[in-house]
Design an enzyme around this catalytic site. Structure first.
Site, PDB file in Angstrom:
ATOM      1  CB  ILE A   1      -0.743  -0.180   1.125  1.00  0.00           C
ATOM      2  CG1 ILE A   1      -0.077  -0.009   2.449  1.00  0.00           C
ATOM      3  CG2 ILE A   1      -2.457  -0.615   1.080  1.00  0.00           C
ATOM      4  CD1 ILE A   1      -0.915   0.051   3.640  1.00  0.00           C
ATOM      5  N   GLY A   2       1.998   0.996   0.244  1.00  0.00           N
ATOM      6  CA  GLY A   2       2.923   2.154   0.566  1.00  0.00           C
ATOM      7  C   GLY A   2       4.520   2.154   0.003  1.00  0.00           C
ATOM      8  NE  ARG A   3      10.179   2.967  -3.082  1.00  0.00           N
ATOM      9  CZ  ARG A   3      11.060   1.654  -3.594  1.00  0.00           C
ATOM     10  NH1 ARG A   3       9.945   0.861  -3.700  1.00  0.00           N
ATOM     11  NH2 ARG A   3      12.020   1.797  -3.767  1.00  0.00           N
ATOM     12  N   GLY A   4       7.895   3.363   1.864  1.00  0.00           N
ATOM     13  CA  GLY A   4       8.812   4.290   2.724  1.00  0.00           C
ATOM     14  C   GLY A   4      10.393   4.119   2.756  1.00  0.00           C
TER      15      GLY A   4
ATOM     16  CG  PHE B   1      13.751   2.429   6.744  1.00  0.00           C
ATOM     17  CD1 PHE B   1      14.872   2.177   7.108  1.00  0.00           C
ATOM     18  CD2 PHE B   1      13.540   3.305   7.369  1.00  0.00           C
ATOM     19  CE1 PHE B   1      15.602   3.254   8.088  1.00  0.00           C
ATOM     20  CE2 PHE B   1      13.791   4.229   8.152  1.00  0.00           C
ATOM     21  CZ  PHE B   1      14.832   4.339   8.507  1.00  0.00           C
ATOM     22  N   GLY B   2      11.455   0.525   2.645  1.00  0.00           N
ATOM     23  CA  GLY B   2      11.635  -0.368   2.307  1.00  0.00           C
ATOM     24  C   GLY B   2       9.828  -0.398   1.812  1.00  0.00           C
ATOM     25  CG  ASP B   3       8.042  -2.190  -1.246  1.00  0.00           C
ATOM     26  OD1 ASP B   3       8.492  -1.074  -1.661  1.00  0.00           O
ATOM     27  OD2 ASP B   3       8.151  -3.484  -1.883  1.00  0.00           O
ATOM     28  CB  VAL B   4       4.318   0.451   3.921  1.00  0.00           C
ATOM     29  CG1 VAL B   4       3.380   0.336   4.608  1.00  0.00           C
ATOM     30  CG2 VAL B   4       4.946   1.749   4.314  1.00  0.00           C
TER      31      VAL B   4
ATOM     32  CG  ASP C   1      10.031  13.683   8.080  1.00  0.00           C
ATOM     33  OD1 ASP C   1       9.928  15.500   7.589  1.00  0.00           O
ATOM     34  OD2 ASP C   1      10.174  12.808   7.542  1.00  0.00           O
TER      35      ASP C   1
END
Ligand code: ADP
Length: 804
Positions: free
Chosen positions: A548-551, A553-556, A664
């Site tokens: 569902i997303g991309r952070g 450090f890696g995918d979410v 942030d």
């Protein structure tokens, strides 16, 4: 040779003007660089204050009472603080000097203008007269020619009719006489103008110009004097050898020289004085063997088919250890007698400078005799064990060995029945995988491990990846925290210093049950296994469903918890990232673990049993606020936008109360739940401190969201989050626009520093825009805290609701 005699020429005059221009430019350059120096000094002072604050974060507990080293360190840090204040004062003086330079430059500019005007004025008069002489001369020539012509005409008439009169002759004479008069008048004017020109020229050359130049020289020199004095002052305020600094240095030197090794522990020893220790009594507890008559005898080694091999191996190991002790003693004795260097590093003196020679000699003697004593004791202790084993084996001799286990009780049961009487029972099964053991914590970072092990004897087992190779580590709390890597033998067994075992579980059981130190050097004994905490999930507890997303450090992923079927969000960390990054990734989990608030995303757990490591969080179905704002820009109402601002303020108010600085805060880092409610997320940069100073460079800073004091001095407080909150409000009301759009980061930063603030987004209630501007106050302390922000937004919403 002065200006008045040397610089009269036109070229010199022009050169003098050029020179003054150059001086003005030089002055400007100096002013700028002194300004920069003042800024640098101020920043340095801030840094120094942070150093002193850091240095003063020392234990205030009683243990260090009377310690001269603590006292002098504290004074040293106080003096650093003084030094910082002095730097700051000096920097302020430098700013005053800049003002002085600016005034001097202004005056100089005026003087240059006055000189130019005066020079032009006196030169103009001379030029005017020169032109006049030329004009008069040409007039003279014109009249002379007229005169000559009329005179010739008159002479001709007169010669033709001498002595006669007539109208014609009278006419000619009359004209001739008029021309003659005009010529004479012109002649006189010419003579007068020449005389005047001569006078003016003489005065210009001998009086006016030298006078002007002399005056100019004195003006210039007086500027130079002032300039020099200003520079002297500037240099004084940059002088690190000034008395004030020397005095500080002297005080630091005196304090540190006051450290006296023989006095350091006087107060401590006085306070903790005890009488010599009474011997501890170690006795075999006979109740242990009450239930197994005949098999095991108190205080006696059991030699049977189960133990004989182990005893023989143990005997060999102990004999080798005895020999090693003897050899090491010999080396020390040889060294003392022969003075030759000893290979054993522990005995070589570290004293490097000549002045330390005597002390280090003494130290090394003391150390050698202490080492000898320790080795003698070790030898004696080990020899005693060797003798005991030998004796026991001899007694059995060549007899057939007794069976140790007639009733076929399994080793496992034995362990369980007799081994673990601690509050925590360890289960032992060589079949199940290591990661299923409750005391196996996977790749849990060291910081977490240290937090979990609190009392001597607490232990757990974990995994670490070094150079892409996995190692199993036993972590024990024993006089601090000790970490032992499990060694693998050639035949696939596992061991520390003692015997090898076919599985790690058995090795750990052995250490735990035998109560033998893991290594002789550490003395660490395993007393209580520490099991995984509620939030330490196993990777197999979650099923990943869809990305569902991309952070960073890696995918979410959207995922499901196997146990409760709850939908969750899982952030994964790429396996290829270095350890340092993985630790950073888990930092978010560590921070979130302690928070519980409807506007803060909730942590469910972390999975560190296997790679990839993961953070499991509640699933917030609307995804990132930024995307949400952009997607729903047409349908969002002002009431909903204000509600989002209130939610974010509630979450931030909670964080502020917990001393957490988010660092942030931005729409991309908030999530949207049902009913447009907003949750703060992405705690990857957060810190739990009242004030956090960045010292390791400012990489990846979200410049357009960050307050100026954080950008300029690396100083973060909750009031920096307030600034970011203002930007978040702006994002909400502009429905996901990019702040300062069209400006680069550095341009935006420059403009903010000169007072620029973004205009209000369309359809923003004026009170909300006023609040944004308050959040962006340059003066940190005039920004509102989150409590106030929440109350303001809440009151506005209430008013809005009542008006409908
Ligand atoms: P990182 O901290 O690594 O940058 P983010 O927290 O920004 O990662 O997550 C990346 C994206 O994953 C977010 O923009 C969002 O779309 C999605 N996401 C993250 N956490 C959740 C969650 N708890 N629920 C729903 N979506 C999430």
């Amino acid at each position: 040779m002065g200006f008045s005699t040397a610089l009269q020429g036109r070229a010199a005059h022009e050169a003098l003007i050029v020179r003054q221009d150059a001086e003005l430019r030089l002055m400007e350059t100096m002013k700028r660089s002194i300004q920069m120096k003042a800024k640098c000094d101020k920043e340095y002072a801030i840094g120094l204050i942070a150093v002193a604050q850091q240095g003063l974060k020392i234990d205030r507990a009683d243990e260090m009472q009377g310690s001269l080293i603590t006292k002098s360190w504290r004074s040293y840090m106080d003096e650093l603080d003084q030094q910082a204040k002095q730097f700051k004062l000096n920097a302020e003086q430098l700013e005053v000097i800049c003002d002085k330079l600016a005034h001097l430059s202004q005056d100089k500019r005026k003087a240059r203008k006055a000189y130019q005007e005066e020079h032009a004025k006196i030169a103009a008069r001379l030029n005017h007269l020169t032109d006049e002489v030329v004009r008069k001369k040409s007039e003279y020539q014109k009249h002379l020619e007229g005169y000559k012509a009329l005179r010739t005409r008159f002479e001709e008439h007169y010669i033709k009719a001498p002595g006669r009169s007539g109208r014609k002759l009278d006419d000619v004479r009359d004209k001739y006489q008029k021309a003659c008069r005009k010529l004479h008048l012109t002649h006189n004017e010419y003579v007068l103008s020449i005389t005047e020109a001569v006078e003016v020229e003489k005065d210009f050359r001998t009086v006016l110009l030298p006078g002007l130049l002399e005056h100019q020289q004195s003006v210039q020199e007086s500027f130079i004097l002032l300039w020099r004095n200003i520079l002297l002052e500037a240099v004084q305020y940059s002088d690190l050898t000034a008395d004030k600094f020397k005095e500080i240095q002297k005080r630091i030197d005196t304090e540190i020289s006051g450290i006296n090794p023989t006095e350091e522990y006087s107060e401590f020893t006085e306070k903790h004085k005890t009488s010599p220790t009474t011997p501890l009594l170690f006795q075999f507890d006979e109740t242990l063997i009450e239930d197994i008559p005949g098999k095991l005898t108190a205080s006696t080694l059991t030699v049977d088919n189960l133990t004989v091999d182990w005893l023989r191996t143990r005997q060999l190991e102990l004999e080798a250890a005895v020999k090693d002790c003897q050899e090491r003693q010999l080396k020390i004795i040889e060294h003392v007698n022969g003075g030759s260097p000893v290979a054993n590093g522990s005995i070589i003196s570290n004293g490097s400078s000549a002045s330390n020679g005597i002390q280090s000699n003494k130290d090394s003697q003391i150390r050698q005799s202490k080492d000898l004593n320790a080795l003698r004791c070790q030898e004696k202790q080990k020899q005693k064990l060797v003798d005991m084993i030998k004796c026991a084996l001899n007694e059995v001799g060549c007899e057939e060995l007794p069976s140790g286990c007639d009733d076929h009780l399994s080793l496992e049961q034995n362990f369980i029945e007799h081994g673990f009487n601690n509050e925590q029972q360890l289960s032992l099964s060589t079949n199940r995988p290591l990661y299923e053991e409750e005391w196996f914590h996977g790749v849990l970072p060291r910081e977490e491990v240290v937090r979990l092990l609190n009392n001597d004897g607490d232990f757990l087992v974990r995994e670490t990846i070094r150079n892409e190779e996995s190692q199993i580590v036993l972590s024990v709390c024993w006089n601090g925290h000790k970490h032992f890597i499990v060694q693998t033998t050639g035949d696939g067994h596992f061991r520390f210093e003692g015997p090898p075992f076919p599985s790690i579980q058995e090795l750990i059981m052995h250490q735990y049950h035998s109560e033998l130190p893991v290594t002789v050097k550490s003395g660490a004994i395993l007393r209580r296994p520490v099991c995984r905490e509620r939030w330490e999930l196993s990777n197999d507890d979650v099923v990943l469903l869809e990305k569902i997303g991309r952070g960073n450090f890696g995918d979410v992923y959207k995922a499901k918890l196997k146990s409760t079927k709850q939908d969750v969000a899982v952030k994964t960390c790429r396996m290829t990232l270095p350890d340092e990054q993985k630790r950073k990734f888990l930092q978010e989990g560590r921070i979130l673990k302690q928070y519980d608030h409807p506007n803060i995303v909730k942590l469910i757990g972390i999975c560190v049993q296997k790679q990839p490591i993961m953070i499991v969080m509640e699933l917030v179905p609307g995804g990132s606020l930024l995307n949400y704002l952009r997607k729903n820009s047409n349908s969002l109402t002002t009431r909903q936008q204000m509600g989002m601002c209130r939610d974010a303020a509630a979450g931030m108010r909670y964080l502020e109360s917990k001393n957490c600085i988010h660092r942030d805060l931005a729409a991309r880092n908030c999530l949207v739940d049902f009913e447009h409610s907003v949750k703060i997320s992405d705690f990857g940069m957060s810190r739990e401190e009242e004030e956090y100073i960045v010292s390791d460079g400012m990489k990846q800073i979200p410049v357009k969201w960050t307050a100026p004091e954080a950008l300029n001095f690396g100083k973060y407080t909750t009031l920096c989050d307030v600034w970011s909150y203002g930007i978040l409000m702006w994002e909400i009301f502009s429905k996901g626009d990019t702040p300062y759009s069209g400006m680069s980061n550095s341009r935006a930063r420059e403009r903010i520093d000169t007072g620029y603030r973004m205009p209000t987004p369309e359809n923003t209630p004026p009170e909300m825009y006023r609040l944004m501007l308050k959040c962006w106050a340059a003066d940190v302390d005039s920004r509102p805290h989150f409590d106030e922000i929440y109350n303001v937004v809440d009151a506005l919403i209430l008013r809005l609701d009542n008006s409908h």
